[in-house]
Scaffold this active site. Structure first.
Site, mmCIF file in Angstrom:
data_model
loop_
_atom_site.group_PDB
_atom_site.id
_atom_site.type_symbol
_atom_site.label_atom_id
_atom_site.label_comp_id
_atom_site.label_asym_id
_atom_site.label_seq_id
_atom_site.Cartn_x
_atom_site.Cartn_y
_atom_site.Cartn_z
ATOM 1 N N GLU A 42 3.536 1.899 -4.875
ATOM 2 C CA GLU A 42 3.895 0.643 -5.549
ATOM 3 C C GLU A 42 3.160 0.616 -6.883
ATOM 4 O OE1 GLU A 42 3.790 -4.219 -4.925
ATOM 5 O OE2 GLU A 42 2.993 -2.883 -3.382
ATOM 6 N N LYS A 101 -6.765 -2.015 -2.819
ATOM 7 C CA LYS A 101 -6.272 -2.162 -4.189
ATOM 8 C C LYS A 101 -6.682 -3.507 -4.774
ATOM 9 C CE LYS A 101 -2.408 -0.103 -4.945
ATOM 10 N NZ LYS A 101 -0.966 0.235 -5.011
ATOM 11 N N ARG A 122 -4.458 7.350 7.869
ATOM 12 C CA ARG A 122 -4.754 7.393 6.437
ATOM 13 C C ARG A 122 -6.168 7.907 6.203
ATOM 14 N NH1 ARG A 122 -5.459 0.963 4.826
ATOM 15 N NH2 ARG A 122 -7.254 0.520 6.162
#
Length: 758
Positions: free
Chosen positions: A34, A270, A260
């Protein structure tokens, strides 16, 4: 095509099976960032995996920007992501896509669902919609607008697109099942109204799709075969499939999830990274302390080291957190044979050689590769009666084991002579300002003198033939392994130490922007090209050399390379910097394991044979990780042959973990009971899951696992999205397979959320 030389894991097993069975003819994967921030080390793992799979199987990897939120996305982030991926060495060719390019198709498909009676426009406010979804033990409540006719819904949806309604006044929802045990399936939101300018589409749209609606359909449009996500999207998979089924898409992708990359002492949220940038805690997204790829690049890390690090971790479905020393290990391994050795004194202390001939300057030859003879390459070091040494290499009151210069003591100056300290000069405050030493004639490097025993060898530069520089030394940005409460109180105040009066030997020139060096006894460095206008050259520390004489505190790097933050592995890990024996090298190549895990197994009697037998029926990387981190530490004084179970039973345990039949906590507890009883792991796991209904401490541990795994959603909860409470409760219930008291879970989760967000 995958070969025996490439890593083996569950994803490669799935892809190989799909190809062999003719389910697919080509492998198509995608990396879907994104564009609302810079890529960080976690994205490096995902991109390395996806682009790596495409390369191994002769397929392709798409770069697709999931740009469905106009309020946070920007072309700046698109450009930075492409730059970072190219720097890592990845090429997507013509396959660059944007979810925003599919807005028209997505809108038409949404209209299809409306016509089928599978989607409706809801006038309820989003906070009311969250409340109507119910909880883990209570079904959701139907919206009063759920039974609108397809004709009315279609008219309203077109009006939403035309801009006739205000932000937040209406949403489009899928009509699924408000009593479904998975909260994702309780009439999820597909579109919201946002009168905002999109960085690519401008003001063409005022309705924007939610991630779950856009993602799977974008995969289908592009012909993706394997949609690989991280574990937090495992609960989204059922909705991913529902949308594709509802649209009757035949050539459909399949979603798979992997663990992850979690890195201790680093911020990978983020939202928190943006806060650090906006609050000017760091020097932008490319600050060398940031875990962003831009930050790592500016620090001087090479992409080869990052790819090697990501590949060494392996691909599993078991969450673990890695110590940054493992990344540092791969950085050092990459630089060791690339970086010539030179002298830099970071904190200079003047030394006068009282008996050196006046005005005499001697030119000494020093190899760039002193430990890699006969590799060619040397430079000249001017040597006179005025020198600088590191201030830390002298002590008036030395601690035990100090092997550097002391009053009356002798040291060797690297590539030069031995000197003896005869006098110490101080200022009015008692600070040492200069050392007066004697040059010991006839002790030039390379000569032997059996009568003199220097305490150690230290580096130096000549006062008159050295240049001044600024040297920046970095530590982790956090002083704790992970942020549990307040980010600002978790920051490491010593994450940047700047030496503004460092001195460099003359061989290092201003034009050395692309050259990395090893500053002997200090670490690997390179010149910061973004600061070219500085009056002095600025050198960033890429990674430090480990010094076994210095005791490390909790916030600094440990002296051993670890794979995960399991303390028992820290004790057993032998993955240090020593050269490997031929047998060890052969074992690591054959096993396919990374150095830390492989050597932990290799160093235990009978463990290699046990590993080989277990990995015959379970993924090798998973078997290796579970052996190194859990089985071997639990042996204590036992040997492998004393175990009441064999490699086949252990392999079944690993498979239970990989298939997520049990949580990490449940699998660890199962292994513990296998030590006691030797009973079959599936039977023990079932008993454990049923017993968890009333144990508050066990439930608390599982709840904490969930909250730490979904850190971003905890932040969203703290910012007012209280409806996420049901999500957290549902995750805990899923991990105990429904065998728990929901009220007790709600109480525990609420307490922990209150503690973490207070």
């Amino acid at each position: 095509m995958n070969t025996s030389s490439t890593p083996s894991d569950f994803l490669r097993t799935i892809i190989s099976r799909d190809l062999a069975q003719g389910n697919i003819s080509d492998v198509v994967v995608r990396f879907p960032p994104e564009p609302n921030g810079y890529l960080h080390i976690g994205h490096a793992k995902s991109s390395t995996l996806n682009f790596g799979l495409a390369a191994e199987y002769g397929g392709r990897c798409h770069l697709r920007f999931d740009d469905t939120n106009p309020e946070t996305e920007d072309q700046i982030y698109v450009d930075s992501i492409k730059q970072d991926l190219r720097w890592l060495g990845f090429d997507w060719g013509e396959h660059e896509y944007y979810a925003s390019d599919y807005f028209e198709t997505l809108f038409e498909w949404a209209c299809q669902l409306i016509n089928k009676g599978l989607a409706y426009v809801d006038d309820s406010q989003e906070n009311l919609i969250r409340l109507m979804r119910g909880g883990v033990t209570t079904p959701g409540v139907h919206s009063e607008f759920r039974d609108r006719s397809p004709e009315e819904n279609l008219e309203l949806f077109h009006a939403m697109r035309s801009g006739e309604f205000q932000d937040g006044s209406r949403v489009l929802r899928a009509k699924i099942d408000m009593s479904h045990p998975n909260m994702k399936m309780r009439d999820p939101l597909m579109y919201r109204i946002r009168h905002a300018t999109h960085y690519r589409q401008g003001d063409q749209w005022c309705i924007y799709p939610f991630y779950d609606w856009a993602h799977g359909q974008s995969d289908a449009i592009e012909g993706v075969t394997h949609s690989i996500c991280t574990l937090e999207f495992s609960t989204n998979r059922i909705l991913y499939d529902w949308y594709l089924d509802a649209l009757e898409i035949s050539a459909r992708p399949r979603q798979y999830e992997f663990a992850r990359l979690n890195l201790d002492y680093h911020v990978t949220s983020k939202r928190r990274l943006i806060s650090l940038v906006q609050e000017h805690v760091v020097d932008g997204w490319s600050d060398p302390r940031m875990p962003t790829l831009a930050g790592l690049r500016r620090r001087g890390v090479r992409p080869e080291a990052i790819r090697s690090f990501c590949q060494s971790i392996g691909t599993t479905r078991v969450d673990s957190s890695h110590h940054p020393s493992l990344l540092d290990h791969h950085i050092r391994e990459d630089l060791n044979h690339l970086a010539p050795r030179i002298h830099c004194v970071q904190d200079p202390l003047p030394v006068t050689l009282s008996n050196w001939p006046n005005d005499h300057v001697e030119s000494l030859s020093a190899p760039y590769w002193p430990h890699d003879i006969p590799r060619e390459g040397s430079r000249t070091l001017p040597f006179s009666g005025e020198l600088f040494i590191e201030r830390g290499d002298f002590s008036e009151d030395p601690p035990k084991g100090f092997k550097r210069l002391t009053p009356g003591g002798i040291v060797r100056l690297r590539h030069a002579y031995m000197i003896r300290c005869t006098n110490v000069e101080k200022d009015d405050h008692g600070h040492v300002t200069r050392l007066v030493c004697e040059w010991i004639e006839g002790t030039q490097s390379g000569t032997k003198d059996s009568d003199l025993k220097p305490k150690g060898t230290i580096h130096w530069v000549d006062v008159h033939n050295s240049s001044e520089a600024i040297v920046r030394v970095y530590q982790q940005l956090l002083s704790v392994p992970s942020v549990e409460d307040d980010l600002w109180s978790s920051l490491n105040p010593f994450s940047l130490i700047e030496h503004r009066h460092a001195r460099m030997e003359p061989s290092v020139t201003q034009d050395s922007l692309d050259q990395r060096y090893q500053f002997v006894r200090l670490g690997y460095y390179w010149r910061d090209g973004t600061c070219a206008d500085s009056e002095k050259p600025i050198f960033n520390c890429i990674v430090a050399l480990r010094d076994s004489s210095v005791k490390k505190d909790a916030s600094s790097q440990p002296s051993q390379t670890q794979v995960v933050k399991d303390k028992t592995l820290q004790k057993k890990s032998t993955a240090d910097q020593r050269p490997l024996t031929p047998n060890e090298e052969q074992w690591l190549r054959r096993s396919g394991l990374n150095r830390a895990v492989g050597l932990a197994i290799y160093g235990v009697s009978e463990a290699v044979a046990f590993f080989d037998a277990a990995s015959a029926s379970a993924p090798r990387v998973s078997v290796g990780n579970w052996m190194a981190n859990h089985l071997l530490p639990a042996l204590k004084d036992q040997s492998i042959s004393d175990l009441p179970f064999g490699p086949n039973e252990f392999a079944e345990l690993v498979q239970l973990a990989d298939r997520e039949i049990g949580s990490a906590h449940e699998i660890r507890e199962t292994l513990k009971r296998m030590f006691d009883t030797g009973e079959h792991p599936a039977v023990l796991l079932s008993t454990i899951q049923e017993s968890f209904v009333s144990d508050p401490e066990t439930l608390k541990e599982i709840a904490l696992e969930v909250l730490h795994e979904y850190e971003d959603r905890v932040e969203a909860y703290a910012n007012g999205k209280v409806g996420l409470l049901g999500f957290f409760i549902g995750q805990v219930m899923r991990r105990v397979h429904g065998h728990a008291n929901p009220k007790l879970i709600q109480e525990i989760v609420s307490q922990e959320l209150a503690r973490m967000t207070s």
